[in-house]
Design a protein around this motif. Structure first.
Motif, PDB file in Angstrom:
ATOM      1  N   ALA A   1      -2.312  12.060  14.049  1.00 10.55           N
ATOM      2  CA  ALA A   1      -2.290  13.276  14.861  1.00 10.55           C
ATOM      3  C   ALA A   1      -3.097  14.416  14.241  1.00 10.55           C
ATOM      4  N   ASP A   2      -3.481  14.262  12.986  1.00 13.03           N
ATOM      5  CA  ASP A   2      -4.233  15.316  12.284  1.00 13.03           C
ATOM      6  C   ASP A   2      -5.593  14.738  11.895  1.00 13.03           C
ATOM      7  N   ARG A   3      -6.625  15.185  12.559  1.00 16.93           N
ATOM      8  CA  ARG A   3      -7.955  14.605  12.357  1.00 16.93           C
ATOM      9  C   ARG A   3      -8.501  14.852  10.957  1.00 16.93           C
ATOM     10  N   GLU A   4      -7.941  15.801  10.239  1.00 16.58           N
ATOM     11  CA  GLU A   4      -8.420  16.108   8.889  1.00 16.58           C
ATOM     12  C   GLU A   4      -7.457  15.627   7.811  1.00 16.58           C
ATOM     13  N   ALA A   5      -6.589  14.682   8.160  1.00 13.79           N
ATOM     14  CA  ALA A   5      -5.648  14.120   7.186  1.00 13.79           C
ATOM     15  C   ALA A   5      -5.990  12.653   6.939  1.00 13.79           C
ATOM     16  N   ARG A   6      -5.958  12.248   5.687  1.00 14.00           N
ATOM     17  CA  ARG A   6      -6.367  10.893   5.312  1.00 14.00           C
ATOM     18  C   ARG A   6      -5.405  10.308   4.289  1.00 14.00           C
ATOM     19  N   LEU A   7      -5.340   8.983   4.298  1.00  9.59           N
ATOM     20  CA  LEU A   7      -4.600   8.235   3.292  1.00  9.59           C
ATOM     21  C   LEU A   7      -5.580   7.416   2.477  1.00  9.59           C
ATOM     22  N   PHE A   8      -5.501   7.551   1.161  1.00  6.29           N
ATOM     23  CA  PHE A   8      -6.301   6.741   0.252  1.00  6.29           C
ATOM     24  C   PHE A   8      -5.362   5.840  -0.543  1.00  6.29           C
ATOM     25  N   VAL A   9      -5.623   4.545  -0.506  1.00  6.04           N
ATOM     26  CA  VAL A   9      -4.877   3.591  -1.320  1.00  6.04           C
ATOM     27  C   VAL A   9      -5.698   3.309  -2.566  1.00  6.04           C
ATOM     28  N   SER A  10      -5.137   3.674  -3.691  1.00  7.46           N
ATOM     29  CA  SER A  10      -5.835   3.545  -4.970  1.00  7.46           C
ATOM     30  C   SER A  10      -5.552   2.172  -5.573  1.00  7.46           C
ATOM     31  N   ILE A  11      -6.622   1.410  -5.818  1.00  6.15           N
ATOM     32  CA  ILE A  11      -6.494   0.050  -6.355  1.00  6.15           C
ATOM     33  C   ILE A  11      -6.622   0.126  -7.874  1.00  6.15           C
ATOM     34  N   HIS A  12      -5.585  -0.349  -8.566  1.00  2.00           N
ATOM     35  CA  HIS A  12      -5.520  -0.157 -10.016  1.00  2.00           C
ATOM     36  C   HIS A  12      -5.755  -1.425 -10.838  1.00  2.00           C
ATOM     37  N   HIS A  13      -6.073  -2.533 -10.172  1.00  2.00           N
ATOM     38  CA  HIS A  13      -6.409  -3.735 -10.938  1.00  2.00           C
ATOM     39  C   HIS A  13      -7.075  -4.730 -10.004  1.00  2.00           C
ATOM     40  N   ASP A  14      -7.879  -5.625 -10.581  1.00  2.00           N
ATOM     41  CA  ASP A  14      -8.629  -6.581  -9.777  1.00  2.00           C
ATOM     42  C   ASP A  14      -8.176  -8.016 -10.008  1.00  2.00           C
ATOM     43  N   SER A  15      -7.014  -8.182 -10.606  1.00  2.15           N
ATOM     44  CA  SER A  15      -6.538  -9.532 -10.899  1.00  2.15           C
ATOM     45  C   SER A  15      -5.968 -10.196  -9.654  1.00  2.15           C
ATOM     46  N   ASP A  16      -5.867 -11.539  -9.690  1.00  2.58           N
ATOM     47  CA  ASP A  16      -5.268 -12.282  -8.586  1.00  2.58           C
ATOM     48  C   ASP A  16      -3.814 -11.863  -8.381  1.00  2.58           C
ATOM     49  N   GLU A  17      -3.110 -11.643  -9.486  1.00  2.33           N
ATOM     50  CA  GLU A  17      -1.698 -11.256  -9.397  1.00  2.33           C
ATOM     51  C   GLU A  17      -1.547  -9.926  -8.658  1.00  2.33           C
ATOM     52  N   TYR A  18      -2.395  -8.958  -9.008  1.00  2.52           N
ATOM     53  CA  TYR A  18      -2.309  -7.643  -8.382  1.00  2.52           C
ATOM     54  C   TYR A  18      -2.686  -7.724  -6.912  1.00  2.52           C
ATOM     55  N   ARG A  19      -3.753  -8.455  -6.613  1.00  3.82           N
ATOM     56  CA  ARG A  19      -4.181  -8.584  -5.216  1.00  3.82           C
ATOM     57  C   ARG A  19      -3.134  -9.297  -4.367  1.00  3.82           C
ATOM     58  N   GLU A  20      -2.442 -10.254  -4.954  1.00  2.00           N
ATOM     59  CA  GLU A  20      -1.377 -10.940  -4.226  1.00  2.00           C
ATOM     60  C   GLU A  20      -0.253  -9.958  -3.872  1.00  2.00           C
ATOM     61  N   LYS A  21       0.071  -9.086  -4.824  1.00  2.00           N
ATOM     62  CA  LYS A  21       1.101  -8.075  -4.570  1.00  2.00           C
ATOM     63  C   LYS A  21       0.674  -7.100  -3.475  1.00  2.00           C
ATOM     64  N   LEU A  22      -0.641  -6.878  -3.329  1.00  3.10           N
ATOM     65  CA  LEU A  22      -1.144  -5.927  -2.350  1.00  3.10           C
ATOM     66  C   LEU A  22      -1.217  -6.490  -0.925  1.00  3.10           C
ATOM     67  N   LYS A  23      -1.101  -7.797  -0.775  1.00  7.67           N
ATOM     68  CA  LYS A  23      -1.261  -8.386   0.560  1.00  7.67           C
ATOM     69  C   LYS A  23      -0.321  -7.772   1.596  1.00  7.67           C
ATOM     70  N   PRO A  24       0.964  -7.600   1.297  1.00  6.26           N
ATOM     71  CA  PRO A  24       1.841  -6.966   2.303  1.00  6.26           C
ATOM     72  C   PRO A  24       1.420  -5.530   2.627  1.00  6.26           C
ATOM     73  N   VAL A  25       0.844  -4.847   1.648  1.00  9.79           N
ATOM     74  CA  VAL A  25       0.379  -3.474   1.871  1.00  9.79           C
ATOM     75  C   VAL A  25      -0.755  -3.465   2.891  1.00  9.79           C
ATOM     76  N   PHE A  26      -1.706  -4.349   2.715  1.00  5.08           N
ATOM     77  CA  PHE A  26      -2.839  -4.379   3.645  1.00  5.08           C
ATOM     78  C   PHE A  26      -2.437  -4.940   5.006  1.00  5.08           C
ATOM     79  N   ASP A  27      -1.431  -5.819   5.037  1.00  5.51           N
ATOM     80  CA  ASP A  27      -0.899  -6.262   6.333  1.00  5.51           C
ATOM     81  C   ASP A  27      -0.284  -5.081   7.077  1.00  5.51           C
TER      82      ASP A  27
END
Length: 269
Positions: free
Chosen positions: A103-129
């Motif tokens: 509803a606010d055209r000047e409001a944004r969400l940034f998801v900060s990625i703090h690791h590039d490992s398979d374990e971390y990316r697996e944990k992030l899957k529900p977030v991106f879903d």
């Protein structure tokens, strides 16, 4: 007048990113109430223009009323851009957030990625879903920041063994500082940066070395300052307090931050 003004809505974090410049890996806790935030903003919103206002922490999604902060910022600064910076793992706690941001055209969400490992990316899957569901249902698109790619050491050690750098070149420290324009709104005052704003929290929790004393003496800008003092603060670049941070980049590979350490004895290079 300020390129960026940041507000911790929560001091704790579910991650343990080594050498976090906000000390969020040091087991701090607590949230800022909407009432306190409203009061703090009210002290400054008629005096200070802000290009971008960031809601972060810590991890801001720990705060149960996070979506309400967006409207609060918008009330005080009608024309500023608003950012929420989150690691994403607790976004599911805020089902009203996507509608608020959409509803606010000047409001944004940034998801900060703090690791590039398979374990971390697996944990992030529900977030991106979840983010895909928000995009589909609300037309809202979150952005990502690969924070781990340019991670630098901001101090040495951990907890009571934490020490400032002693490179002796505050100007060099300021020039390479990734947060040199990130003023902090905390306890009704405006601070030069996060490491200075939240250092007293570190002192209250840990028995810090006397090498921190000079930086603990830093005085933030008070709401009762004169216009001249405000202009001088806004224009100030390097100062002695910048010397607590390194004068050259200390890049390092961030260890996977999914588990909270009881202690850490990291050293500088």
């Amino acid at each position: 007048m300020f390129q960026r003004l940041e507000l911790h809505v929560a001091h704790g974090c579910n991650l343990s990113c080594e050498s976090c410049s906000h000390y969020s890996n040091h087991a701090h806790a607590g949230i800022v109430s909407l009432e306190d935030a409203d009061r703090w903003m009210g002290l400054w919103s008629q005096r200070v223009s802000v290009a971008c206002f960031s809601l972060l922490g810590g991890e801001p999604t720990i705060h149960p009323r996070l979506p309400e902060f967006v409207g609060l910022v918008r009330w005080h600064w009608p024309r500023t851009k608003i950012e929420i910076v989150s690691n994403g793992f607790f976004l599911h706690r805020h089902p009203t957030l996507p509608a608020v941001l959409a509803a606010d055209r000047e409001a944004r969400l940034f998801v900060s990625i703090h690791h590039d490992s398979d374990e971390y990316r697996e944990k992030l899957k529900p977030v991106f879903d979840l983010l895909e569901t928000w995009r589909r249902d609300h037309g809202f698109v979150a952005r990502t920041r690969p924070s781990h790619k340019q991670w630098t050491r901001r101090y040495t050690g951990f907890g009571g063994s934490m020490l400032p750098f002693e490179d002796g070149d505050p100007r060099a420290s300021w020039e390479i500082c990734p947060a040199r324009h990130c003023k902090q709104l905390f306890e009704g005052r405006i601070w030069k940066c996060a490491p200075l704003a939240y250092l007293p929290m570190q002192k209250a929790r840990y028995q810090l070395s006397e090498k921190w004393d000079a930086y603990l003496d830093y005085r933030a800008l008070e709401a009762g300052c004169s216009d001249a003092e405000l202009r001088a603060f806004a224009a100030l670049e390097d100062e002695a307090a910048c010397g607590m941070c390194p004068g050259r980049e200390r890049l390092f590979e961030l260890p996977i931050p999914l588990r909270q350490p009881k202690s850490r004895a990291s050293t500088s290079a």
